[in-house]
Design an enzyme around this catalytic site. Sequence first.
Site, PDB file in Angstrom:
ATOM      1  N   CYS A 164       0.854  -1.175   0.000  1.00 41.92           N
ATOM      2  CA  CYS A 164       0.000   0.000   0.000  1.00 41.92           C
ATOM      3  C   CYS A 164       0.890   1.225   0.000  1.00 41.92           C
ATOM      4  O   CYS A 164       2.102   1.130   0.170  1.00 41.92           O
ATOM      5  CB  CYS A 164      -0.859   0.055   1.262  1.00 41.92           C
ATOM      6  SG  CYS A 164      -1.943  -1.376   1.449  1.00 41.92           S
TER       7      CYS A 164
ATOM      8  N   GLY B  77      -0.762   0.466  -5.113  1.00 44.34           N
ATOM      9  CA  GLY B  77      -2.053  -0.166  -4.857  1.00 44.34           C
ATOM     10  C   GLY B  77      -3.124   0.456  -5.719  1.00 44.34           C
ATOM     11  O   GLY B  77      -3.291   1.675  -5.722  1.00 44.34           O
TER      12      GLY B  77
ATOM     13  N   ASN C  28       0.782   0.960   5.851  1.00 48.35           N
ATOM     14  CA  ASN C  28       1.483   0.174   4.831  1.00 48.35           C
ATOM     15  C   ASN C  28       2.311  -0.868   5.551  1.00 48.35           C
ATOM     16  O   ASN C  28       3.085  -0.520   6.451  1.00 48.35           O
ATOM     17  CB  ASN C  28       2.375   1.088   3.974  1.00 48.35           C
ATOM     18  CG  ASN C  28       3.246   0.318   2.983  1.00 48.35           C
ATOM     19  OD1 ASN C  28       4.299   0.785   2.588  1.00 48.35           O
ATOM     20  ND2 ASN C  28       2.824  -0.872   2.568  1.00 48.35           N
ATOM     21  N   GLY C  29       2.160  -2.124   5.132  1.00 46.16           N
ATOM     22  CA  GLY C  29       2.876  -3.218   5.795  1.00 46.16           C
ATOM     23  C   GLY C  29       1.875  -4.243   6.254  1.00 46.16           C
ATOM     24  O   GLY C  29       0.669  -4.095   6.017  1.00 46.16           O
TER      25      GLY C  29
ATOM     26  N   CYS D 163      12.871  -3.905   3.215  1.00 45.93           N
ATOM     27  CA  CYS D 163      12.401  -4.902   2.230  1.00 45.93           C
ATOM     28  C   CYS D 163      13.178  -4.760   0.919  1.00 45.93           C
ATOM     29  O   CYS D 163      13.046  -3.759   0.214  1.00 45.93           O
ATOM     30  CB  CYS D 163      10.911  -4.684   1.978  1.00 45.93           C
ATOM     31  SG  CYS D 163      10.299  -5.597   0.564  1.00 45.93           S
TER      32      CYS D 163
ATOM     33  N   TYR E 226      11.287  -4.623  -7.180  1.00 49.70           N
ATOM     34  CA  TYR E 226      10.076  -4.496  -7.982  1.00 49.70           C
ATOM     35  C   TYR E 226       9.149  -3.359  -7.575  1.00 49.70           C
ATOM     36  O   TYR E 226       8.603  -2.662  -8.408  1.00 49.70           O
ATOM     37  CB  TYR E 226       9.264  -5.802  -7.903  1.00 49.70           C
ATOM     38  CG  TYR E 226       7.883  -5.700  -8.501  1.00 49.70           C
ATOM     39  CD1 TYR E 226       7.702  -5.753  -9.876  1.00 49.70           C
ATOM     40  CD2 TYR E 226       6.754  -5.510  -7.698  1.00 49.70           C
ATOM     41  CE1 TYR E 226       6.434  -5.638 -10.438  1.00 49.70           C
ATOM     42  CE2 TYR E 226       5.495  -5.404  -8.256  1.00 49.70           C
ATOM     43  CZ  TYR E 226       5.337  -5.466  -9.622  1.00 49.70           C
ATOM     44  OH  TYR E 226       4.092  -5.344 -10.173  1.00 49.70           O
TER      45      TYR E 226
HETATM   46  P1  AMP Z   1       4.562 -14.445 -12.748  1.00 50.42           P
HETATM   47  O1  AMP Z   1       5.895 -15.046 -12.648  1.00 50.42           O
HETATM   48  O2  AMP Z   1       3.793 -14.891 -13.905  1.00 50.42           O
HETATM   49  O3  AMP Z   1       3.764 -14.639 -11.506  1.00 50.42           O
HETATM   50  O4  AMP Z   1       4.722 -12.875 -12.893  1.00 50.42           O
HETATM   51  C1  AMP Z   1       5.905 -12.238 -12.672  1.00 50.42           C
HETATM   52  C2  AMP Z   1       5.691 -10.766 -12.942  1.00 50.42           C
HETATM   53  O5  AMP Z   1       4.942 -10.186 -11.865  1.00 50.42           O
HETATM   54  C3  AMP Z   1       6.992 -10.003 -13.025  1.00 50.42           C
HETATM   55  O6  AMP Z   1       6.947  -9.253 -14.208  1.00 50.42           O
HETATM   56  C4  AMP Z   1       7.016  -9.079 -11.837  1.00 50.42           C
HETATM   57  O7  AMP Z   1       7.432  -7.807 -12.224  1.00 50.42           O
HETATM   58  C5  AMP Z   1       5.599  -9.028 -11.363  1.00 50.42           C
HETATM   59  N1  AMP Z   1       5.506  -9.103  -9.899  1.00 50.42           N
HETATM   60  C6  AMP Z   1       6.327  -9.698  -9.043  1.00 50.42           C
HETATM   61  N2  AMP Z   1       5.901  -9.603  -7.776  1.00 50.42           N
HETATM   62  C7  AMP Z   1       4.752  -8.905  -7.812  1.00 50.42           C
HETATM   63  C8  AMP Z   1       3.815  -8.457  -6.839  1.00 50.42           C
HETATM   64  N3  AMP Z   1       3.971  -8.737  -5.569  1.00 50.42           N
HETATM   65  N4  AMP Z   1       2.750  -7.746  -7.268  1.00 50.42           N
HETATM   66  C9  AMP Z   1       2.586  -7.483  -8.549  1.00 50.42           C
HETATM   67  N5  AMP Z   1       3.424  -7.880  -9.508  1.00 50.42           N
HETATM   68  C10 AMP Z   1       4.495  -8.589  -9.175  1.00 50.42           C
END
Ligand code: AMP
Length: 460
Positions: free
Chosen positions: A2, A28, A102-103, A237, A243
Amino acid sequence: MCGVVGIYNHPEASRIAYLGLYALQHRGQEAAGIVSSDGGKLRTHRRMGLVGDIFNQKVLDNLKGSAAIGHVRYSTSGASAAKNIQPLVFDYAHGAISVSHNGNLVNAKKLRAEFEAHGSIFQSTTDTEILVHLLASAKESTFEERVVEALKKVEGAYSLVFLTETKMLAARDPLGFRPLLLGDLNGSPIVVSESCALDLVEASFVREIEPGEIVVFSKEGTKSFKPFDQAKKKAFCIFEHVYFARPDSHIFGREVYETRKGFGRALAQEHPVEADMVVPIPDSGVPAALGYSEASGIPFQMGLIRNHYVGRTFIEPTDQIRHFGVKVKLNPAKELVKGKRLILVDDSIVRGTTSRKIVDMLREAGAKEIHFRVSSPPTTWPCFFGIDTPDRKQLIAAQQTLEEMRQFITADSLAFLSVENLFYFQKNHGEWFCDACFSGKFPVPLADFPDVNKVQDLKN
Ligand code: AMP
């Protein structure tokens, strides 16, 4: 995950909070809200949806007052439902209070069961509501002391902003899992999850709120204190840098863009391969792909084009929408990739389903070889501290060997950044970071998740 924002003593507080949330939308997309205070009354507007759709001039006009806090939500704890939208607002013996979190707390369920056993009624399913009950039952005499009393009972990740009729309070957990920054907007203090929100409202960056620090903003000025025992190690984190955070943000003392490029450079050194071009999976793989290209000398090309009017697909809570989403979001630049050997770079593989679909699309477009490179280690554990990751059964790297994963995503080769290189920028190799999603080493006991502890014990 968040995003939170809070602004105190500013004539246009709710508008600043709104802009801040706009900059934090990537944290989010499920729901958002703002609560303002005019010194005597809290006003609230919370809805499911995107910041740009939820608020308009009239709504912001109604959010009167010189202090406001806001929240963008994507559900980690608690279902995606209207009753869980933050900031939470409640009345208790000492007046009205609102909170943005957030958390994720890791003993909230346990505490909730104790409260419920004594007759308490909860309105939402979020972990954050436990703070409300702890505050209401706190014995201390001042607001700040009651917050400390409550926070001493919870464990896990929290970057929090509270608002009462007259005060704003920011708090970060003693391990500092999530970022929280203090800025200054022409003399008005502002608290945000990421520095990109300060940039948008043209506030200057003052400093990060420290792990275990509580900052109180009131008519008397700003007061800071650290009521917790100071842990030597912290648990920033690392996935924020991998990411989550926006690349133009500066968090945990580093620019995210620079960190991600460094991951890419390290990845190129660790896992080189001959190819014609380095292609990022946009947007998440772009800085790492640039770093890979720089270190390898192989040209960077935008071989996949993103439709920017689609949100982050992973975030959509149902599988069906997520799968459909990949094609809606990305399309190969066919003439560019046809007959070429590609190094495809993404920041992480979670379930592997997105990666597989992208490899498929590029093959259909005529790519000759596809070498998948991931700028973080295999994600083998879920996060309990606020990143929305599925359980171990759905994490491909927890279930399959490297070769099985390669076959699943149908790439010609597959390689991940090592945990050592994840901390290439740190002499003490991650001593200040939580890397539990890659290592299974959880920095605090997980009271609400005893089964995970069992698995972990077995592993060690
Ligand atoms: P998948 O391996 O198909 O589950 O998707 C991987 C993709 O999801 C990668 O492009 C990441 O950038 C993205 N990703 C990784 N972790 C998250 C997350 N917690 N929330 C949203 N997207 C994520």
